[in-house]
Design a protein around this motif. Structure first.
Motif, PDB file in Angstrom:
ATOM      1  N   SER A   1      -6.626  -6.149   4.531  1.00  0.00           N
ATOM      2  CA  SER A   1      -5.354  -5.452   4.685  1.00  0.00           C
ATOM      3  C   SER A   1      -4.547  -6.103   5.788  1.00  0.00           C
ATOM      4  CB  SER A   1      -5.566  -3.984   5.064  1.00  0.00           C
ATOM      5  OG  SER A   1      -6.040  -3.252   3.974  1.00  0.00           O
TER       6      SER A   1
ATOM      7  N   PHE B   1      -7.627  -1.303   5.370  1.00  0.00           N
ATOM      8  CA  PHE B   1      -7.317  -0.114   6.152  1.00  0.00           C
ATOM      9  C   PHE B   1      -7.772   1.111   5.377  1.00  0.00           C
ATOM     10  CE2 PHE B   1      -3.637  -2.631   7.902  1.00  0.00           C
ATOM     11  CZ  PHE B   1      -4.101  -2.686   9.206  1.00  0.00           C
TER      12      PHE B   1
ATOM     13  N   ARG C   1       2.578  -1.856   5.013  1.00  0.00           N
ATOM     14  CA  ARG C   1       1.131  -2.074   4.968  1.00  0.00           C
ATOM     15  C   ARG C   1       0.804  -2.625   3.593  1.00  0.00           C
ATOM     16  NH1 ARG C   1      -2.830   1.890   3.649  1.00  0.00           N
ATOM     17  NH2 ARG C   1      -1.132   3.368   3.661  1.00  0.00           N
ATOM     18  N   TRP C   2      -0.089  -3.618   3.540  1.00  0.00           N
ATOM     19  CA  TRP C   2      -0.411  -4.267   2.277  1.00  0.00           C
ATOM     20  C   TRP C   2      -1.904  -4.564   2.201  1.00  0.00           C
ATOM     21  CZ3 TRP C   2      -2.700  -8.880   3.257  1.00  0.00           C
ATOM     22  CH2 TRP C   2      -2.405  -9.505   4.478  1.00  0.00           C
ATOM     23  N   SER C   3      -2.365  -4.890   0.987  1.00  0.00           N
ATOM     24  CA  SER C   3      -3.751  -5.322   0.816  1.00  0.00           C
ATOM     25  C   SER C   3      -3.788  -6.583  -0.029  1.00  0.00           C
ATOM     26  CB  SER C   3      -4.600  -4.223   0.161  1.00  0.00           C
ATOM     27  OG  SER C   3      -4.148  -3.973  -1.146  1.00  0.00           O
TER      28      SER C   3
ATOM     29  N   GLU D   1       0.812  -1.220   0.000  1.00  0.00           N
ATOM     30  CA  GLU D   1       0.000   0.000   0.000  1.00  0.00           C
ATOM     31  C   GLU D   1       0.841   1.264   0.000  1.00  0.00           C
ATOM     32  OE1 GLU D   1      -3.655   0.304   0.190  1.00  0.00           O
ATOM     33  OE2 GLU D   1      -3.298  -1.642  -0.721  1.00  0.00           O
TER      34      GLU D   1
ATOM     35  N   ILE E   1      -0.421  -5.770   7.995  1.00  0.00           N
ATOM     36  CA  ILE E   1       0.868  -5.128   8.227  1.00  0.00           C
ATOM     37  C   ILE E   1       1.881  -6.241   8.457  1.00  0.00           C
ATOM     38  CG2 ILE E   1       2.244  -3.694   9.786  1.00  0.00           C
ATOM     39  CD1 ILE E   1      -0.292  -2.104  10.392  1.00  0.00           C
TER      40      ILE E   1
END
Length: 143
Positions: free
Chosen positions: A117, A141, A101-103, A86, A119
């Protein structure tokens, strides 16, 4: 994707550029390029999930081989599964640690897109990811 790692030592700590490349490789790994595991993951690598997943149980950790099998199984089980970072990772150049942070998105049973989402917190040694602590949420998020 070919990922070139930069060895880190006490005299050459992790750089932001190397951290960005490692997260790019980590994301590509989760998107199915499991051959990257040997390039970006250190020997003895461990992934620690904060959540229990089917077949993992409390306190279960993945090594390189288990991670590749888990990623392959999930990519076949979930239609259109994709992961994306992200934002650029936060890189602690002195300690050799990162956070990102990722999705994740995939098609749900009803055909609607499901987005979650998470982390990931990384430890890096000798230019490769040595450990990851991952927390996944059930929704995306807010940006």
């Amino acid at each position: 994707m070919s990922v070139t790692t930069i060895p880190t030592t006490d005299s050459a700590p992790l750089t932001r550029e190397a951290g960005n490349r490692l997260v790019e490789g980590w994301t590509a790994l989760w998107n199915g390029d499991v051959a990257l595991a040997g390039q970006i993951l250190a020997p003895g690598f461990r992934l620690h999930f904060a959540d229990d997943f089917d077949g993992t149980g409390s306190g279960y950790t993945f090594g390189q081989d288990e991670l590749a099998a888990f990623i392959s199984a999930n990519s076949h089980a979930l239609t259109g599964l994709t992961f994306a970072a992200e934002a650029a990772p936060l890189v602690d150049t002195e300690r050799g640690e990162m956070a990102c942070r990722w999705s994740e998105s995939h098609a749900g049973e009803d055909g609607d897109v499901v987005v979650k989402s998470g982390i990931d917190m990384f430890a890096v040694a000798d230019g490769r990811i040595s450990a990851v602590w991952s927390l996944t949420g059930n929704r995306r998020f807010a940006a």
